[in-house]
Scaffold this motif. Structure first.
Motif, short mmCIF file in Angstrom:
data_model
loop_
_atom_site.label_atom_id
_atom_site.label_comp_id
_atom_site.label_asym_id
_atom_site.label_seq_id
_atom_site.Cartn_x
_atom_site.Cartn_y
_atom_site.Cartn_z
N GLU A 285 0.70 -1.42 -0.01
CA GLU A 285 0.08 -0.05 0.06
C GLU A 285 0.88 1.34 0.03
O GLU A 285 2.02 1.23 0.59
CB GLU A 285 -0.86 -0.05 1.24
CG GLU A 285 -0.32 -0.03 2.61
CD GLU A 285 -0.67 -0.47 3.73
OE1 GLU A 285 -1.46 -1.47 3.70
OE2 GLU A 285 -0.93 0.26 4.64
N GLU A 286 0.14 2.21 -0.65
CA GLU A 286 0.97 3.71 -0.74
C GLU A 286 0.56 4.41 0.55
O GLU A 286 -0.44 4.84 0.80
CB GLU A 286 0.58 4.45 -1.85
CG GLU A 286 1.60 5.64 -2.31
CD GLU A 286 2.80 5.06 -2.85
OE1 GLU A 286 2.99 4.15 -3.81
OE2 GLU A 286 3.83 5.36 -2.42
N VAL A 287 1.76 4.78 1.44
CA VAL A 287 1.26 5.45 2.75
C VAL A 287 1.28 6.97 1.99
O VAL A 287 2.32 7.64 1.88
CB VAL A 287 2.48 5.29 3.82
CG1 VAL A 287 1.92 6.07 5.05
CG2 VAL A 287 2.45 3.75 4.17
N LEU A 288 -0.05 7.58 2.25
CA LEU A 288 -0.09 8.76 1.72
C LEU A 288 0.77 9.70 2.43
O LEU A 288 0.73 9.88 3.79
CB LEU A 288 -1.82 9.12 1.67
CG LEU A 288 -2.44 8.60 0.93
CD1 LEU A 288 -4.13 8.81 1.08
CD2 LEU A 288 -2.25 8.69 -0.58
N GLY A 289 1.29 10.96 1.83
CA GLY A 289 1.98 11.81 2.54
C GLY A 289 3.45 11.23 2.72
O GLY A 289 4.32 12.26 2.95
N ALA A 290 3.63 10.08 2.82
CA ALA A 290 4.91 9.56 3.19
C ALA A 290 5.86 9.18 1.88
O ALA A 290 6.94 9.08 2.18
CB ALA A 290 4.70 8.52 4.00
#
Ligand SMILES: Nc1nc2c(c(=O)[nH]1)N[C@H]1C(S)=C(S)[C@@H](COP(=O)(O)O)O[C@H]1N2
Ligand SMILES: [Mo]
Length: 320
Positions: A285-290
């Protein structure tokens, strides 16, 4: 949300691969004057909210650390899935038009006394707490949010269901006059209102939170004010926003997304990295903002609390 191009309800904005799902929320903030304006408008609204004095609530130490940094509040309030207000992620300005007072919740079905309760009267019967939870969207992005709210099991206690109640069915408002996504036209084939459901056993678990606020303030409209659900071990679409009705029912409810795409979105929707969506992997998963991808965890890392709910249900499609 991503749906297959086999029927009329396919949306033009659908992003089919996880790589394309990831959007840098900060660059959206910079690119969108509207989003920047809203970031200053929301705190003002939070101060005039009749429930504002209930914030900040005491943090529940059992959920004080999600193992990852909390996602920026400014990102979170302006990057959302809320189809009532359109199919893009930038619905925060449109959602600001929704009047959130007066607001009441209908509690009906298999309960001692069906009732309609004004939201601020409901808030008087519960104790707010803060919990930091991970949120995993089925589109393979995730975030970490300090929610404020009260346990769903407290709502069950207030509702006093009878022994016929096997499921809870949640319903969102249907207001085509203010919610652009519900207006006649482009999305009329969507089965409004948005519906979601859980079993009674799931509702009585400690994790499900009836969410009233985030980041120490009342919820912004874009995140589901004045009342939403959060189920941290399930795909995000289960976490229904803008709730107006909770029904205790004998039959399993059919959710909004299940009705639209039953081959892709089911009732259980528990997070599992090993069970791919029919059109993309759920392994990471893509960790938003990171700006990074991390491995997805079974039950989104909450297995110790919820795995036992599914013993004996192995023949069910638990992970879609
Ligand atoms: N009523 C309603 N609830 C909803 C949705 C929606 O479109 N309408 N989208 C769901 C999806 S797909 C996700 S990922 C989360 C997003 O919550 P957030 O915008 O606060 O991040 O809300 C869920 N709840
Ligand atoms: Mo989602």
């Amino acid at each position: 949300m991503l749906i297959k191009r086999t029927r009329g309800w396919e949306i033009p904005e659908a992003r089919v691969t996880p790589e394309h799902v990831f959007l840098n929320r900060r660059s959206f903030m910079a690119a969108s004057a509207g989003a920047l304006a809203l970031a200053t408008v929301n705190p003002a609204r939070a101060e005039t909210d009749p429930s504002a004095s209930l914030y900040p609530a005491k943090r529940n130490p059992a959920y004080g650390d999600a193992g990852r940094p909390v996602t920026d509040a400014a990102d979170n309030t302006t990057y959302n899935n809320y189809y009532e207000f359109g199919t893009s992620k930038q619905i925060s300005e449109a959602a600001a038009a929704l009047p959130i007072r007066p607001w009441s919740i209908v509690i009906d079905g298999e309960v001692e006394t069906p009732t309609t309760i004004a939201i601020d009267d409901l808030f008087k019967q519960v104790t707010f707490e803060e919990r930091i939870y991970r949120h995993r969207c089925v589109e393979a992005w995730s975030m970490v949010v300090p929610w404020t709210g009260f346990p769903l099991k407290r709502l069950v206690e207030i509702a006093k269901p009878n022994s016929n109640a096997k499921y809870l069915r949640f319903e969102t408002f249907n207001k085509p006059d203010v919610a652009v996504g519900q207006k006649d036209g482009l999305f009329t084939s969507f089965p409004w209102p948005y519906i979601e459901g859980v079993t009674m056993a799931e509702a009585m678990n400690d994790l499900p939170l009836m969410v009233t606020g985030a980041y120490g303030k009342p919820l912004p409209n874009s995140m589901g004010a004045p009342l939403r659900l959060h189920l941290p071990w399930k795909y995000g679409f289960k976490s229904i926003k803008g709730i107006v009705k909770v029904s205790f029912v004998a039959e399993r409810p059919v959710s909004f997304w299940e009705q639209l795409g039953p081959a892709e979105y089911g009732f259980w929707a528990n997070v599992n990295p090993e069970v791919a969506h029919p059109r993309w992997s759920q392994a990471t998963e893509e960790v938003l903002g990171a700006g990074e991808r991390v491995p997805t965890l079974l039950y989104n890392g909450y297995g110790a609390q919820v795995a036992e709910l599914y013993k004996g249900l192995e023949n069910e499609k638990l992970f879609m």
